[in-house]
Design an enzyme around this catalytic site. Structure first.
Site, PDB file in Angstrom:
ATOM      1  N   ASP A  15       5.445  -8.734  -4.806  1.00 58.80           N
ATOM      2  CA  ASP A  15       5.868  -9.211  -3.478  1.00 58.80           C
ATOM      3  C   ASP A  15       5.092 -10.450  -3.048  1.00 58.80           C
ATOM      4  O   ASP A  15       5.614 -11.274  -2.279  1.00 58.80           O
ATOM      5  CB  ASP A  15       5.814  -8.101  -2.409  1.00 58.80           C
ATOM      6  CG  ASP A  15       4.441  -7.524  -2.197  1.00 58.80           C
ATOM      7  OD1 ASP A  15       3.672  -7.415  -3.166  1.00 58.80           O
ATOM      8  OD2 ASP A  15       4.115  -7.171  -1.042  1.00 58.80           O
ATOM      9  N   ASN A 159       0.250   3.678   2.634  1.00 59.01           N
ATOM     10  CA  ASN A 159       0.944   3.705   1.335  1.00 59.01           C
ATOM     11  C   ASN A 159       0.010   3.975   0.162  1.00 59.01           C
ATOM     12  O   ASN A 159       0.476   4.075  -0.970  1.00 59.01           O
ATOM     13  CB  ASN A 159       1.781   2.425   1.111  1.00 59.01           C
ATOM     14  CG  ASN A 159       0.951   1.152   1.171  1.00 59.01           C
ATOM     15  OD1 ASN A 159      -0.257   1.193   1.370  1.00 59.01           O
ATOM     16  ND2 ASN A 159       1.609   0.019   1.006  1.00 59.01           N
ATOM     17  N   GLU A 165      -3.220   1.553   4.443  1.00 58.54           N
ATOM     18  CA  GLU A 165      -2.367   0.592   3.716  1.00 58.54           C
ATOM     19  C   GLU A 165      -3.231  -0.068   2.629  1.00 58.54           C
ATOM     20  O   GLU A 165      -4.442  -0.267   2.805  1.00 58.54           O
ATOM     21  CB  GLU A 165      -1.833  -0.437   4.726  1.00 58.54           C
ATOM     22  CG  GLU A 165      -0.942  -1.515   4.133  1.00 58.54           C
ATOM     23  CD  GLU A 165      -1.711  -2.623   3.458  1.00 58.54           C
ATOM     24  OE1 GLU A 165      -1.164  -3.213   2.507  1.00 58.54           O
ATOM     25  OE2 GLU A 165      -2.845  -2.893   3.863  1.00 58.54           O
ATOM     26  N   ASN A 167      -3.871  -3.126   1.256  1.00 62.70           N
ATOM     27  CA  ASN A 167      -4.749  -4.299   1.372  1.00 62.70           C
ATOM     28  C   ASN A 167      -6.024  -3.995   2.160  1.00 62.70           C
ATOM     29  O   ASN A 167      -7.065  -4.589   1.909  1.00 62.70           O
ATOM     30  CB  ASN A 167      -4.001  -5.484   2.004  1.00 62.70           C
ATOM     31  CG  ASN A 167      -2.990  -6.080   1.054  1.00 62.70           C
ATOM     32  OD1 ASN A 167      -3.078  -5.875  -0.158  1.00 62.70           O
ATOM     33  ND2 ASN A 167      -2.014  -6.794   1.595  1.00 62.70           N
ATOM     34  N   HIS A 240       6.885  -6.728   1.964  1.00 65.35           N
ATOM     35  CA  HIS A 240       5.606  -6.780   2.696  1.00 65.35           C
ATOM     36  C   HIS A 240       5.109  -8.228   2.848  1.00 65.35           C
ATOM     37  O   HIS A 240       4.994  -8.755   3.956  1.00 65.35           O
ATOM     38  CB  HIS A 240       4.530  -6.002   1.938  1.00 65.35           C
ATOM     39  CG  HIS A 240       4.812  -4.572   1.680  1.00 65.35           C
ATOM     40  ND1 HIS A 240       4.952  -3.639   2.672  1.00 65.35           N
ATOM     41  CD2 HIS A 240       4.956  -3.885   0.510  1.00 65.35           C
ATOM     42  CE1 HIS A 240       5.154  -2.446   2.135  1.00 65.35           C
ATOM     43  NE2 HIS A 240       5.167  -2.569   0.832  1.00 65.35           N
TER      44      HIS A 240
HETATM   45  O1  RIB Z   1       0.679  -2.633   1.110  1.00 62.55           O
HETATM   46  C1  RIB Z   1       1.385  -3.726   0.638  1.00 62.55           C
HETATM   47  C2  RIB Z   1       0.443  -4.769   0.097  1.00 62.55           C
HETATM   48  O2  RIB Z   1      -0.279  -4.233  -0.993  1.00 62.55           O
HETATM   49  C3  RIB Z   1       1.137  -6.019  -0.422  1.00 62.55           C
HETATM   50  O3  RIB Z   1       0.313  -7.128  -0.163  1.00 62.55           O
HETATM   51  C4  RIB Z   1       1.219  -5.741  -1.892  1.00 62.55           C
HETATM   52  O4  RIB Z   1       1.291  -6.929  -2.645  1.00 62.55           O
HETATM   53  C5  RIB Z   1      -0.041  -4.996  -2.162  1.00 62.55           C
HETATM   54  O5  RIB Z   1      -1.091  -5.894  -2.326  1.00 62.55           O
HETATM   55 CA    CA Z   2      -0.194  -8.657  -2.015  1.00 61.16          CA
END
Ligand code: RIB
Ligand code: CA
Length: 316
Positions: A15, A159, A165, A167, A240
């Site tokens: 992404d 996630n 999340e 990052n 994302h």
């Molecule tokens: O949670 C989504 C993020 O985590 C996006 O930046 C994806 O590339 C992963 O790095």
């Molecule tokens: Ca990313």
């Protein structure tokens, strides 16, 4: 209003690649890129970024390798999501040029002094490079007016853990340092990005387009769509990182709200969560140390964002 150029920090990643392709196709200017550990190790992220910039016709954009690991925890990568090579196991050729000299953090500091107030810093991977840059130069935040980050989850599940999340979870200490710095931070969280799902019509349009950008996007999407079939009904995936970059070009794709925020660093089940004080009137920041006012998306125009994204990817 013309968008400011960006300095991009990323962990390319499927992404991330889609975000760069869309942003450059729609006239966004990238001054430089830093890679960071996250989806893949930082050197692989840099290599992937160089390859994506070739497809995007942006071979003059310098790419520096950044942090190899988080500040205070071991390295963990996400090849199970992005493929062994980070680009959906598409077996890309080696990039035609090498990475730039110096680290990604040094590049942030150097460019901030060379072009004070002139660019937006956008992070679509873990925040280690941004934290290191702040540690290198305590004046940094004064030189960079705005930081847009894809990261966090407030009112939806994480996630990588029930609350975190990816990052933020990959380097929570770095994320807290970045949030605490004296610059304007927008977090583009899963609350927004999990609304921004590609539809069958979008996928048909990308599959049917003949330009190099669309063909590359379609090749890497195949893996991502297959992975997301475990979590989402049908063949789709969230955008994302493309959403974070799209907001640079079109901030009015969303309305915003500002909330006192800090990153959970100690919770056994909640480490890496972005905790918001939802009790507080947004106009009056929480006084305790560690809390900072952070901007979030409130209402997102999903239809318009998807249309712009598909137009960008299928252009040319
Ligand atoms: O949670 C989504 C993020 O985590 C996006 O930046 C994806 O590339 C992963 O790095
Ligand atoms: Ca990313």
């Amino acid at each position: 209003m013309t968008a400011r150029p960006i300095l991009l920090d990323c962990d390319t990643g499927i992404d991330d690649a889609l975000a760069i392709l869309d942003f450059t196709a729609r006239g966004g200017e990238v001054l430089a890129v830093g890679s960071v550990h996250g989806n893949v190790p930082a050197p692989i992220g840099a290599r992937n970024t160089l390859r994506v910039l070739e497809i995007a016709g942006a071979e003059d954009v310098p790419v520096c390798v950044g942090a190899a690991r988080p500040l205070a925890q071991p390295l963990l990568t996400a090849e199970h999501v992005h493929g062994q090579d980070g680009l959906g196991n598409t077996n890309q050729p080696s990039p035609r040029r090498p990475v730039g000299e110096g680290s990604a953090a040094e590049q942030i500091v150097r460019l901030a002094h060379a072009r004070p107030g002139e660019f937006t810093l956008v992070a679509i991977g873990p925040l280690t490079n941004l934290a290191l840059a702040l540690l290198l130069d305590p004046e940094l935040a004064r030189l960079i007016p705005e930081v847009i980050i894809m990261g966090g989850a407030v009112g939806v599940a994480g996630n990588v853990s029930p609350t975190a999340e990816a990052n933020i979870w990959h380097d929570p200490e770095a994320a807290q340092l970045v949030i605490e710095a004296d610059w304007k931070v927008t977090l583009v969280t899963l609350d927004a990005t999990m609304q921004a799902l590609l539809t069958p019509t979008d996928l048909e349009a990308i599959q049917g387009a003949t330009g190099e950008r669309a063909r590359f996007a379609w090749a890497i999407l195949d893996h991502y769509l297959t992975v997301y079939q475990q979590w989402l009904p049908g063949r789709t995936c969230p955008l994302h990182d493309p959403l974070a970059l799209a907001l640079v070009l079109d901030p009015d794709l969303a309305t915003y709200r500002t909330l006192p925020t800090q990153v959970e660093l100690r919770g056994l089940a909640t480490r890496g969560a972005t905790v918001c004080d939802l009790r507080t009137d947004p106009a009056s920041p929480s006084p305790e140390p560690g809390w900072r006012m952070v901007r979030y998306l409130d209402q997102l125009d999903v239809e318009r964002f998807r249309a712009l994204f598909v137009a960008g990817i299928t252009a040319g």
